[in-house]
Motif scaffolding. Structure first.
Motif, PDB file in Angstrom:
ATOM      1  N   GLY A  67       1.010   0.057   0.780  1.00 54.99           N
ATOM      2  CA  GLY A  67      -0.345   0.377   1.405  1.00 54.99           C
ATOM      3  C   GLY A  67      -0.746  -0.670   2.532  1.00 54.99           C
ATOM      4  N   MET A  68      -0.086  -1.537   2.385  1.00 58.62           N
ATOM      5  CA  MET A  68      -0.629  -2.849   3.071  1.00 58.62           C
ATOM      6  C   MET A  68       0.584  -3.975   3.492  1.00 58.62           C
ATOM      7  SD  MET A  68      -2.733  -4.873   0.059  1.00 58.62           S
ATOM      8  CE  MET A  68      -3.593  -3.521  -0.364  1.00 58.62           C
ATOM      9  N   THR A  69       0.243  -4.877   4.199  1.00 54.16           N
ATOM     10  CA  THR A  69       1.216  -6.137   4.208  1.00 54.16           C
ATOM     11  C   THR A  69       0.722  -7.212   3.420  1.00 54.16           C
ATOM     12  OG1 THR A  69       1.493  -5.236   6.602  1.00 54.16           O
ATOM     13  CG2 THR A  69       2.055  -7.612   6.004  1.00 54.16           C
ATOM     14  N   GLY A  70       1.780  -7.788   2.896  1.00 55.24           N
ATOM     15  CA  GLY A  70       1.793  -8.884   2.006  1.00 55.24           C
ATOM     16  C   GLY A  70       2.908  -9.406   1.407  1.00 55.24           C
ATOM     17  N   THR A  71       2.741  -9.823   0.069  1.00 55.72           N
ATOM     18  CA  THR A  71       3.710 -10.442  -0.814  1.00 55.72           C
ATOM     19  C   THR A  71       3.756  -9.497  -2.086  1.00 55.72           C
ATOM     20  OG1 THR A  71       3.860 -12.518   0.032  1.00 55.72           O
ATOM     21  CG2 THR A  71       5.060 -12.137  -1.856  1.00 55.72           C
ATOM     22  N   PHE A  72       5.016  -8.953  -2.331  1.00 53.32           N
ATOM     23  CA  PHE A  72       5.187  -8.056  -3.496  1.00 53.32           C
ATOM     24  C   PHE A  72       5.566  -8.768  -4.766  1.00 53.32           C
ATOM     25  CE2 PHE A  72       8.429  -5.656  -6.066  1.00 53.32           C
ATOM     26  CZ  PHE A  72       7.584  -4.431  -6.333  1.00 53.32           C
ATOM     27  N   TYR A  73       4.907  -8.410  -5.847  1.00 50.60           N
ATOM     28  CA  TYR A  73       5.045  -8.933  -6.875  1.00 50.60           C
ATOM     29  C   TYR A  73       5.088  -7.970  -8.243  1.00 50.60           C
ATOM     30  CZ  TYR A  73       3.756 -13.459  -4.966  1.00 50.60           C
ATOM     31  OH  TYR A  73       3.619 -14.387  -4.205  1.00 50.60           O
ATOM     32  N   ARG A  74       6.314  -8.109  -9.080  1.00 44.09           N
ATOM     33  CA  ARG A  74       6.465  -7.012 -10.054  1.00 44.09           C
ATOM     34  C   ARG A  74       5.828  -7.257 -11.203  1.00 44.09           C
ATOM     35  NH1 ARG A  74      12.617  -6.579 -11.330  1.00 44.09           N
ATOM     36  NH2 ARG A  74      11.567  -4.951 -12.554  1.00 44.09           N
ATOM     37  N   ALA A  75       5.483  -8.637 -11.486  1.00 39.35           N
ATOM     38  CA  ALA A  75       4.524  -8.931 -12.484  1.00 39.35           C
ATOM     39  C   ALA A  75       3.242  -9.558 -12.264  1.00 39.35           C
ATOM     40  CB  ALA A  75       5.334  -9.890 -13.667  1.00 39.35           C
ATOM     41  N   SER A  76       2.459  -9.485 -13.432  1.00 44.81           N
ATOM     42  CA  SER A  76       0.994 -10.349 -12.986  1.00 44.81           C
ATOM     43  C   SER A  76       0.984 -11.770 -12.879  1.00 44.81           C
ATOM     44  CB  SER A  76      -0.061  -9.941 -14.056  1.00 44.81           C
ATOM     45  OG  SER A  76       0.420 -10.304 -15.457  1.00 44.81           O
ATOM     46  N   ALA A  77       2.213 -12.596 -13.315  1.00 46.95           N
ATOM     47  CA  ALA A  77       2.300 -13.887 -13.182  1.00 46.95           C
ATOM     48  C   ALA A  77       3.550 -14.324 -13.538  1.00 46.95           C
ATOM     49  CB  ALA A  77       1.390 -14.757 -14.257  1.00 46.95           C
ATOM     50  N   PRO A  78       4.047 -15.366 -12.972  1.00 45.50           N
ATOM     51  CA  PRO A  78       5.441 -15.959 -13.390  1.00 45.50           C
ATOM     52  C   PRO A  78       5.773 -16.095 -14.658  1.00 45.50           C
ATOM     53  CG  PRO A  78       4.480 -17.275 -11.516  1.00 45.50           C
ATOM     54  CD  PRO A  78       3.345 -16.489 -12.171  1.00 45.50           C
ATOM     55  N   VAL A  90       6.718   6.488 -16.110  1.00 44.12           N
ATOM     56  CA  VAL A  90       5.348   5.869 -15.578  1.00 44.12           C
ATOM     57  C   VAL A  90       4.393   7.370 -15.400  1.00 44.12           C
ATOM     58  CG1 VAL A  90       6.288   3.618 -14.160  1.00 44.12           C
ATOM     59  CG2 VAL A  90       6.263   6.096 -13.131  1.00 44.12           C
ATOM     60  N   GLU A  91       3.314   6.816 -15.480  1.00 45.92           N
ATOM     61  CA  GLU A  91       2.124   7.945 -15.329  1.00 45.92           C
ATOM     62  C   GLU A  91       1.355   7.949 -13.853  1.00 45.92           C
ATOM     63  OE1 GLU A  91       2.029  10.253 -17.709  1.00 45.92           O
ATOM     64  OE2 GLU A  91       3.718   9.560 -18.554  1.00 45.92           O
ATOM     65  N   ASP A  92       0.804   8.864 -13.708  1.00 45.19           N
ATOM     66  CA  ASP A  92      -0.047   8.998 -12.547  1.00 45.19           C
ATOM     67  C   ASP A  92      -1.173   7.928 -12.453  1.00 45.19           C
ATOM     68  OD1 ASP A  92      -1.218   9.430  -9.870  1.00 45.19           O
ATOM     69  OD2 ASP A  92      -1.943  11.511 -10.742  1.00 45.19           O
ATOM     70  N   GLY A  93      -1.271   6.920 -11.824  1.00 46.57           N
ATOM     71  CA  GLY A  93      -2.403   6.030 -11.804  1.00 46.57           C
ATOM     72  C   GLY A  93      -1.921   4.618 -12.436  1.00 46.57           C
ATOM     73  N   GLN A  94      -0.870   4.583 -12.986  1.00 40.92           N
ATOM     74  CA  GLN A  94      -0.410   3.466 -13.676  1.00 40.92           C
ATOM     75  C   GLN A  94       0.076   2.138 -12.823  1.00 40.92           C
ATOM     76  OE1 GLN A  94       2.942   4.034 -16.673  1.00 40.92           O
ATOM     77  NE2 GLN A  94       3.695   1.987 -16.029  1.00 40.92           N
ATOM     78  N   ARG A  95      -0.349   1.283 -13.032  1.00 39.44           N
ATOM     79  CA  ARG A  95      -0.033  -0.212 -12.148  1.00 39.44           C
ATOM     80  C   ARG A  95       1.384  -0.365 -12.354  1.00 39.44           C
ATOM     81  NH1 ARG A  95      -3.985  -4.959 -12.399  1.00 39.44           N
ATOM     82  NH2 ARG A  95      -5.148  -3.582 -11.698  1.00 39.44           N
ATOM     83  N   ILE A  96       2.058  -0.451 -11.295  1.00 41.61           N
ATOM     84  CA  ILE A  96       3.555  -0.780 -11.291  1.00 41.61           C
ATOM     85  C   ILE A  96       4.039  -1.895 -10.540  1.00 41.61           C
ATOM     86  CG2 ILE A  96       4.116   1.663 -11.785  1.00 41.61           C
ATOM     87  CD1 ILE A  96       4.547   1.844  -8.707  1.00 41.61           C
ATOM     88  N   ALA A  97       2.887  -2.603  -9.837  1.00 40.99           N
ATOM     89  CA  ALA A  97       3.260  -3.739  -8.949  1.00 40.99           C
ATOM     90  C   ALA A  97       1.926  -4.412  -8.580  1.00 40.99           C
ATOM     91  CB  ALA A  97       4.153  -3.699  -8.127  1.00 40.99           C
ATOM     92  N   LEU A  98       2.097  -5.571  -7.723  1.00 40.88           N
ATOM     93  CA  LEU A  98       0.899  -6.292  -6.880  1.00 40.88           C
ATOM     94  C   LEU A  98       1.374  -6.629  -5.741  1.00 40.88           C
ATOM     95  CD1 LEU A  98      -0.515  -8.751  -9.781  1.00 40.88           C
ATOM     96  CD2 LEU A  98      -1.424  -6.476  -9.252  1.00 40.88           C
ATOM     97  N   ILE A  99       0.482  -6.566  -4.679  1.00 44.37           N
ATOM     98  CA  ILE A  99       0.473  -7.136  -3.468  1.00 44.37           C
ATOM     99  C   ILE A  99      -0.003  -7.918  -3.286  1.00 44.37           C
ATOM    100  CG2 ILE A  99       0.718  -6.540  -0.861  1.00 44.37           C
ATOM    101  CD1 ILE A  99       2.016  -3.594  -1.395  1.00 44.37           C
ATOM    102  N   GLU A 100      -0.031  -9.394  -2.877  1.00 46.24           N
ATOM    103  CA  GLU A 100      -0.953 -10.352  -2.562  1.00 46.24           C
ATOM    104  C   GLU A 100      -1.142 -10.223  -1.056  1.00 46.24           C
ATOM    105  OE1 GLU A 100      -1.469 -15.081  -2.820  1.00 46.24           O
ATOM    106  OE2 GLU A 100       0.469 -14.124  -3.037  1.00 46.24           O
ATOM    107  N   ALA A 101      -2.285  -9.904  -0.695  1.00 41.03           N
ATOM    108  CA  ALA A 101      -2.755 -10.182   0.824  1.00 41.03           C
ATOM    109  C   ALA A 101      -3.978 -10.942   1.007  1.00 41.03           C
ATOM    110  CB  ALA A 101      -2.811  -8.671   1.346  1.00 41.03           C
TER     111      ALA A 101
END
Length: 139
Positions: A67-78, A90-101
């Protein structure tokens, strides 16, 4: 529910090139999408053939798009396990990744229940609006 917030989000979406906006503060989720319309060019002065139903498109897996431009991360931290792996349910509404922008981590949430077939981008990869991130089997 804060109606002023919703009106501001609608205004922001209308003024942007985004087609959809999804905001989740942990307790409330708001999803707003622009209406897509088909415009016909009547100025050509040509007769158009009667519309016939198109053959159904080949149904493939559901894709979760950025939904945006940024950096894709599969986990919350290294060093932390990823939110999901291929083959995970997976379920509807489940967090599956992060995008840093702009130094903000924005959640990527699944918009359908199913099984993760493929993760289409690498951890730490730059992504842009509309880029496919995941393929989900909804069955």
């Amino acid at each position: 529910m804060d109606l002023a917030l919703i009106e501001n989000l609608m205004r922001m979406l209308e003024q942007s090139s985004l087609q959809e906006l999804d905001v989740n503060d942990g307790t409330t989720r708001i999803r707003i999408a622009k209406k897509r319309t088909l415009e016909l060019d009547d100025d050509l002065g040509q007769d158009t053939p009667d519309a016939t139903p198109a053959e159904p498109a080949e149904q493939g897996p559901h894709r979760i798009l950025s939904g945006m431009t940024g950096t894709f991360y599969r986990a919350s931290a290294p060093g932390v396990p990823p939110y999901v792996t291929e083959g995970a349910r997976v379920e509807d509404g489940q967090r599956i990744a992060l995008i840093e922008a702009m130094k903000t981590f924005n959640p990527v949430e699944c918009d359908i229940a199913g099984t993760v077939l493929r993760i289409l981008v690498e951890d730490g990869q730059s992504v842009s609006v509309g880029m496919p991130l995941f393929e989900i089997d909804a069955s």
